[in-house]
Scaffold this active site. Structure first.
Site: not given
Length: 504
Positions: A14, A35, A443
């Site tokens: 993000s 990756a 999160h």
């Protein structure tokens, strides 16, 4: 010869995606090292496909250590290993968090990170279908939509919550966050609009952009206190990339501290345990790990629910537990129109989940590498539920959600409550339930904490302390997790880092 560019961005998630776009737009060459693979799996692009991605080839599938305060369980943490990072695996919910979250960051000395400073960055990213307003932007790379063809069970959840006294909220990113309502989502033309698709795909043909996928970063090379290059491998071949300007770590709350550790930057004891020589003794690396928590309150339905047309996560609720008098809510119960066992346990063949969620956790954990091998899993101990507040707030959330689940508005969709399988006898029984079921809201943040104290890893300009030419830009820099889904805040961190690098 080393691959040379103005900037190296490690990680295409993000923050890395939004940062890369802004650097390209400003005329700089960027080498993105990721990756994972190219985002070709059809389940990435289908808004209903995310459950099939979990534990698959595009998921790091992180496992924690056994959790002392959570019945000794190891937790499964999905993390994106693909272009787009976790924005290619997540539920596409677009939430920024509460304004008080960012004002608290600034109050700790992080100048320029208060709400009034970051709101324009959120708006700059957005192309909101409602158009520009005091709280939304138009014309940005990231499409944010309202959900159409709402699922009747998701609507019934909202109806039940409102009937029980919770306010109706049209926009969790507007003036008032608290209440029940439908999410806004990063969906465009019926497809997931990941950060990679939104920010980088439109400039993929730029001669300024180099993208290397399936690349494991071994370390950042630091000489004389200066980051001078990145060692990485592709298919077993060792390669080196160099940056004329700076190197930016955007590998996420798990990946970024691990790269720092492999580079010799971290707590002296952690590095010694992994057999890595100390380059910079920076004790805060890998500390302050925390995450939002979910508990699965699952209901079996009398017949299969109609298929969802959106993201399977259409409606939710922001509310206060009885444990806090903060202005900002600390609970975020989420409605899923599928059975979703947060402990990985049993689920009915058909049904839905009301997931009590805690978004202001106080427990903190740690992360350290096991060795210098980039393919070796890190030792991840989030230490969940160590603080009594977290347990008691989740108990309040379970009580709240079971009240909603028992409301007549949801009765047509309920054959029986599946988890818990019998009504808890008392609050002690719910505490035990919480410790047995608590899982991740996906999160994770905090492991490269931004700040001005000795525990900080990066300063408010995101520069790694003790290393010139190296910054971190992702959710790992967040001192405390915002009270909401972290995709939008991570994108904002990428926008902010671009401004810091470009002197905006």
């Amino acid at each position: 010869m080393p691959q040379q560019s103005d900037y190296i961005v490690i990680g295409a998630g993000s923050a890395g995606s939004s940062l890369t776009r802004r650097l390209i737009d400003a005329g700089h060459s960027v080498h993105v090292i990721e990756a994972g693979s190219v985002d070709t799996d059809p389940n990435i692009h289908s808004p209903q496909g995310w459950p099939a991605l979990l534990t698959g080839p595009n998921d790091w599938a992180v496992m924690t250590t056994p959790q002392e305060h959570a019945a000794g369980r190891e937790l499964f943490w999905p993390r994106g290993k693909v272009l787009g990072g976790s924005s290619s695996l997540n539920g596409m919910i677009y939430i920024r968090g509460h304004r008080d979250d960012y004002d608290a960051w600034e109050a700790e000395g992080n100048t320029g990170w208060g709400w009034d400073s970051v709101l324009p960055l959120f708006k700059r990213s957005e192309d909101h279908e409602d158009g520009a307003s005091a709280f939304h932007g138009a014309g940005g790379p990231l499409h944010v939509s309202r959900l159409r063809d709402r699922h009747p069970a998701a609507q019934a959840f909202v109806d039940a919550a409102v009937a029980l006294g919770h306010p109706l909220t049209e926009d969790f990113n507007g003036e008032i966050m608290e209440g029940a309502g439908f999410n806004h989502a990063t969906i465009k033309d019926g497809k997931r609009h990941s950060a990679w698709q939104a920010f980088v795909v439109p400039v993929l043909d730029s001669p300024l952009l180099t993208v290397t996928t399936d690349a494991l970063v071994h370390r950042v090379v630091i000489e004389g206190g200066q980051a001078v290059g990145v060692e990485y491998s592709v298919g077993g071949e060792m390669l080196v990339a160099t940056a004329d300007a700076e190197i930016i770590l955007s590998a996420g709350a798990i990946g970024s501290p691990a790269v720092l550790h492999r580079s010799g930057v971290g707590d002296r004891a952690d590095l010694a345990a992994a057999g890595v020589d100390v380059v910079v003794d920076l004790p805060g690396v890998g500390k302050n790990l925390h995450d939002h928590l979910l508990v699965g309150n699952i209901y079996e339905s009398p017949s299969p629910l109609i298929p969802g047309r959106n993201n399977l996560l259409e409606s939710q609720l922001f509310a206060h537990s009885r444990q806090t008098d903060d202005n900002a809510p600390d609970l975020q119960p989420l409605f899923l129109h599928l059975p979703y066992p947060t402990d990985g346990g049993d689920a009915p063949a058909q049904g839905f989940t009301i997931a009590p969620g805690l978004v202001a956790p106080r427990s903190r954990g740690t992360l350290r590498i096991a060795s210098a091998d980039p393919a070796a899993a890190a030792i991840v101990d989030p230490n969940i539920l160590a603080e009594d507040y977290d347990v008691e707030a989740l108990v309040d959330a379970v009580i709240m959600c079971r009240e909603i689940g028992g409301h007549e508005a949801l009765a047509p969709f309920v054959a029986r409550e599946y988890v818990p399988s019998s009504a808890p006898a008392d609050r002690d029984a719910i505490r035990s339930l919480v410790r047995a079921l608590a899982g991740t809201y996906h999160h994770q943040v905090g492991t490269c904490r931004m700040g001005v104290g000795d525990d900080a890893v990066v300063d408010p300009q995101l520069r790694v302390r003790g290393v010139a030419g190296l910054r971190v830009a992702d959710a790992s820099i967040m001192p405390t997790v915002p009270r909401g889904n972290t995709n939008a805040p991570a994108i904002m961190v990428g926008e902010k880092s671009a401004d810091l690098l470009l002197g905006a």
